[in-house]
Design a protein around this motif. Sequence first.
Motif, PDB file in Angstrom:
ATOM      1  N   SER A 276     -63.405 -96.286  13.846  1.00 50.37           N
ATOM      2  CA  SER A 276     -62.066 -96.153  14.426  1.00 50.37           C
ATOM      3  C   SER A 276     -62.020 -96.944  15.723  1.00 50.37           C
ATOM      4  O   SER A 276     -62.911 -96.824  16.570  1.00 50.37           O
ATOM      5  CB  SER A 276     -61.770 -94.676  14.715  1.00 50.37           C
TER       6      SER A 276
ATOM      7  N   CYS B  32     -61.916 -81.361  10.066  1.00 47.66           N
ATOM      8  CA  CYS B  32     -60.768 -82.244   9.828  1.00 47.66           C
ATOM      9  C   CYS B  32     -61.184 -83.699   9.667  1.00 47.66           C
ATOM     10  O   CYS B  32     -60.535 -84.453   8.950  1.00 47.66           O
ATOM     11  CB  CYS B  32     -59.769 -82.149  10.978  1.00 47.66           C
ATOM     12  N   HIS B  33     -62.235 -84.100  10.361  1.00 46.12           N
ATOM     13  CA  HIS B  33     -62.589 -85.527  10.354  1.00 46.12           C
ATOM     14  C   HIS B  33     -63.726 -85.856   9.392  1.00 46.12           C
ATOM     15  O   HIS B  33     -64.115 -87.015   9.286  1.00 46.12           O
ATOM     16  CB  HIS B  33     -62.951 -85.983  11.771  1.00 46.12           C
TER      17      HIS B  33
ATOM     18  N   CYS C 229     -65.104 -80.593  14.812  1.00 44.08           N
ATOM     19  CA  CYS C 229     -64.331 -81.771  14.417  1.00 44.08           C
ATOM     20  C   CYS C 229     -64.482 -82.033  12.923  1.00 44.08           C
ATOM     21  O   CYS C 229     -63.572 -82.532  12.258  1.00 44.08           O
ATOM     22  CB  CYS C 229     -64.802 -83.008  15.176  1.00 44.08           C
TER      23      CYS C 229
ATOM     24  N   MET D 100     -53.285 -82.915  15.829  1.00 48.28           N
ATOM     25  CA  MET D 100     -54.582 -82.442  16.323  1.00 48.28           C
ATOM     26  C   MET D 100     -54.308 -81.612  17.565  1.00 48.28           C
ATOM     27  O   MET D 100     -53.715 -82.081  18.526  1.00 48.28           O
ATOM     28  CB  MET D 100     -55.494 -83.611  16.665  1.00 48.28           C
TER      29      MET D 100
END
Length: 268
Positions: A177, A160-161, A157, A212
């Motif tokens: 989030s 991208c995050h 992850c 995603m």
Amino acid sequence: MEPTRDNPLIRFAAFWWGIGVISLFFVVLIIVRLVAGGGDGEDPLEEAARLNRLKISNDVESAQAANLEWKKADDGAETVQAKPSDIYDFIGSQLLASQPTKVDDPAQVIPGSAAAEALANAPSDTDYGAVDAMTPEAGTAPDPAVMEKGKAGYMICMACHGMNGEGGPVGPPLANSNWVTGPVSNLIRIQMRGLTGPITVSGKEYNFPAPMAPMGAASSDEDVAAVLTYVRNSFGNSAPPVLPEQVKALRSEIGKPMLTEADLLPAP
Ligand code: HEC
């Protein structure tokens, strides 16, 4: 000084020896061909293989014919054993009589097709609320071993995050989030189906060049639960752990079209 290198006579002789050996090889080859090939140009090996193929195909046909029922002769009076050629009639009639199978395995639906669209808009038979109801009560601390496992899983992850869930040019933040700490079913479904289109994360709208991709199908229930438990309890987030049973209950989501924000349950 080596005589072989420098003596032109010896070198000349070696050359003719070479020519001689090669010619001899060809002569032997021609003799072998003449003797073995019978001279009529047919390759005996190919002929043997052909006969073998014929035998196998005859064997298969007669075995299939033997499995066919005895059929009535045309005058209807007596029954006769089906001939190999009847196999084709039989298979042909079966094919003609067959009905197209209803495709209800979503994995077989072509993305973007009418079937995919219908599937996306069909009401889901999965009770997401029931899965969310399985979530341990607020304040339940995650198992440290599960957190460790989840941390390892987060490596994927991270690309991208962000290292600390801060988000970046190709993925929204996971830190603070509302989705991450919201209903667990959303998180699991995002893993199983992917997520596309504009998304508002904690009040800020994002629109990424690429969606995603679904990535949960290849991981075990435990691994998916662990990585989700990890993101729910890292980067300043705090929420009850995700259970492998919850992941298991939503495996049926795999293969369904990608989610958009509208498909998710509202996350406060
Ligand atoms: C290839 C890049 C990529 C990878 C890898 C990736 N994501 Fe995402 N993720 C995205 C994008 C892009 C979105 C926003 C999708 C959209 O356009 O709606 C997103 C959205 C999300 C969301 C909802 C929005 C938010 O910020 O809360 C969650 C939760 C999430 N990802 C979790 C994960 C987890 C957990 C992993 C690792 C198992 C992961 N993602 C791996 C790109 C990625």
